[in-house]
Design an enzyme around this catalytic site. Structure first.
Site: not given
Ligand SMILES: *Cc1c(COP(=O)(O)O)cnc(C)c1O
Length: 378
Positions: A36, A131
Site C-alpha cells: 500500500k 482499531r
Molecule cells: C498497513 C498494514 C499492515 C502493514 O503495516 P507495516 O507497519 O507497514 O508493516 C499490516 N496490516 C494491516 C491491516 C495494515 O493496514
C-alpha cells in the site's frame, strides 16, 4: 532526471524482504508483502514475490486492481475491511479479505455467488489497539455464521496492533490470538489455517526466539521498505535503511536574517513556533512542500537543517552546506513522509531494478552517506 522524485532501489528492497522471509521461516511464519505505501506498484510487487513472500496484501482495492491489471497472479489479500459498496470488486480482484462485520461478509457471499467465485475470509480480532476487530467474546458467533455462508471460505483469524494506540505485540496478546485459534478449532473444526499476527511492529516479538504459538503469517510493509522496526523506529540489523531516497531541487538560495520581521500572526499552517535570532543564515528553498511530503518525516542526507515548509516550498538552513540553485538535495523519509510522497502526483517514482546476477550493495551502518549526484558541501 525530473524532480521532485523518489529513488527506489529495488535491489535493497528485495534484500530486506528476502532477509525477513528467511528469518521468519524458523518460527514457521510466512510473510504477506504489503504494497500500500507504494500504491500497489507492480515493480515493487514483483520484487516482493521474487524475495519469497507468500502473497501480497493491500488496504485498498484500487491498488489490488493496479497489480491485477499488470498481470500479477499471486494470492492477494484486502487488509482493510471491505466497503459494502465495493464487494463486487473485492470478490473479483482479491482472493481474501479481512473482515469484522457480518453484514459485509453476507454481501461478499452474495457477490461471490453472483460472480460464480469463492472468496476467503479472515476475521480480525480486537486485542487492545482499538482499531478494527471483533471483540473476542463475539468471535464464536461470527465464525458460526460465516461458516454457513455460501461461496465463502473461512480461513482464519488475525489481529492488528501498534497502529492506532501503539499497543505492543507481546507474548500475552499473541498468546491470546493462539488460544482463540485453538478454541475455534476445537469447537468448529479444524477450521483455522491462517493466524495473521500483525504488521512490522510484530518482528521484535516474532524474532526474539520465544514460542510463536499458532501465528503463521505477518504482514510486512514498513520493515521491508525502510528497514526500521516501527515500535521505536530503530534500524533492523542486516536491513537497508536507505532503499528509498527523496530528491528535490533548489529554486532559491540567499543569505537572509534568521528572524522574520513585521507583526506576527498565524502562518498558512497554524501558529508560528518561536524563532530565535541566530543572525544571518544561508537559506535555501526547495520546490517541494506539504502537498508532496510530511516535512517532519524528512532527514537531510547532508549537514542541512529543515526550518519550515509551506504547501509548495521546503525552507532549509544551508549555512553549513551551501547549495546552488538547480542542484538536487536528498532526504531519507519516515513512513508518514513516504506515504505522502508516494501519493503526490507531483513526485516522480524512479525504480532502480535489481541486477539478478549481482548481490545487493552492502548494508551500511544506520544512517547512510550522501549518494548519487548530490552536490557536495563546500
Ligand atoms: C498497513 C498494514 C499492515 C502493514 O503495516 P507495516 O507497519 O507497514 O508493516 C499490516 N496490516 C494491516 C491491516 C495494515 O493496514
Amino acid at each position: 532526471m525530473s524532480t521532485p522524485r523518489l529513488d527506489i532501489d529495488l535491489a535493497k528492497i528485495r534484500h530486506n524482504a528476502a532477509t525477513l522471509v528467511a528469518r521468519l521461516r524458523r518460527p514457521g511464519i510466512s510473510v504477506t508483502g504489503v504494497t500500500k505505501a507504494c500504491l500497489g506498484d507492480p515493480c515493487l510487487a514483483n520484487v516482493l514475490l521474487k524475495a519469497g513472500v507468500g502473497g501480497l496484501g493491500d488496504s485498498r482495492i484500487e491498488n489490488i486492481e493496479t497489480m491485477r491489471r499488470a498481470g500479477i497472479r499471486a494470492p492477494m489479500t484486502l487488509m482493510r475491511a471491505p466497503m459494502p459498496s465495493q464487494v463486487d470488486r473485492v470478490v473479483a480482484l482479491a482472493d481474501t479479505s479481512f473482515n469484522t462485520e457480518l453484514s459485509v461478509i453476507r454481501a461478499l457471499s452474495q457477490a461471490a455467488c453472483k460472480a460464480g467465485r469463492r472468496h476467503a475470509v479472515v476475521l480480525m480480532v480486537e486485542l487492545g489497539d482499538l482499531r478494527e476487530g471483533i471483540m473476542p467474546d463475539d468471535l464464536d458467533a461470527m465464525v458460526r455464521a460465516t461458516l454457513l455462508l455460501p461461496n465463502i471460505d473461512f480461513k482464519g483469524i488475525g489481529t492488528n496492533l501498534a497502529c492506532r494506540s501503539g499497543v505492543v505485540p507481546d507474548a500475552q496478546n499473541m498468546g491470546e490470538l493462539s488460544r482463540l485459534a485453538d478454541g475455534l478449532d476445537r469447537r468448529f473444526g479444524p477450521v483455522i489455517s491462517i493466524v495473521s499476527g500483525g504488521n512490522s511492529s510484530n518482528l521484535q516479538w516474532a524474532l526474539n526466539g520465544a514460542d510463536t504459538g499458532r501465528i503463521n503469517d505477518l504482514r510486512l510493509g514498513e520493515a521491508i521498505l525502510l528497514g526500521l522496526d516501527p515500535l521505536h523506529r530503530r534500524p533492523i540489523t542486516g536491513l537497508h535503511t536507505d532503499a528509498i531516497t527523496l530528491v528535490a531541487e533548489a529554486i532559491e538560495s540567499k543569505d537572509k536574517p534568521s528572524r522574520p520581521w513585521g507583526a506576527i500572526a498565524q502562518s498558512a499552517f497554524g501558529a508560528m513556533p518561536g524563532i530565535t535570532d541566530q543572525g544571518p543564515i544561508n537559506q535555501t528553498l526547495l520546490a517541494i512542500g506539504r502537498q508532496d511530503v510530511d516535512p517532519a518525516g524528512l532527514t537531510p542526507l547532508q549537514d542541512i537543517e529543515i526550518l519550515g515548509a509551506s504547501s509548495d516550498h521546503l525552507i532549509l538552513d544551508t549555512s553549513k552546506c551551501k547549495v546552488s540553485v538547480g542542484s538536487e538535495i536528498g532526504f531519507q523519509l519516515n513512513y508518514s513522509a513516504l506515504l505522502r510522497a508516494m501519493t503526490s502526483p507531483f513526485v516522480t517514482k524512479t525504480f532502480v531494478q535489481p541486477d539478478d546476477h549481482r548481490p545487493s550493495a552492502p548494508v551500511l551502518p544506520t544512517r547512510s552517506k550522501p549518494i548519487g549526484n548530490f552536490q557536495q558541501c563546500h
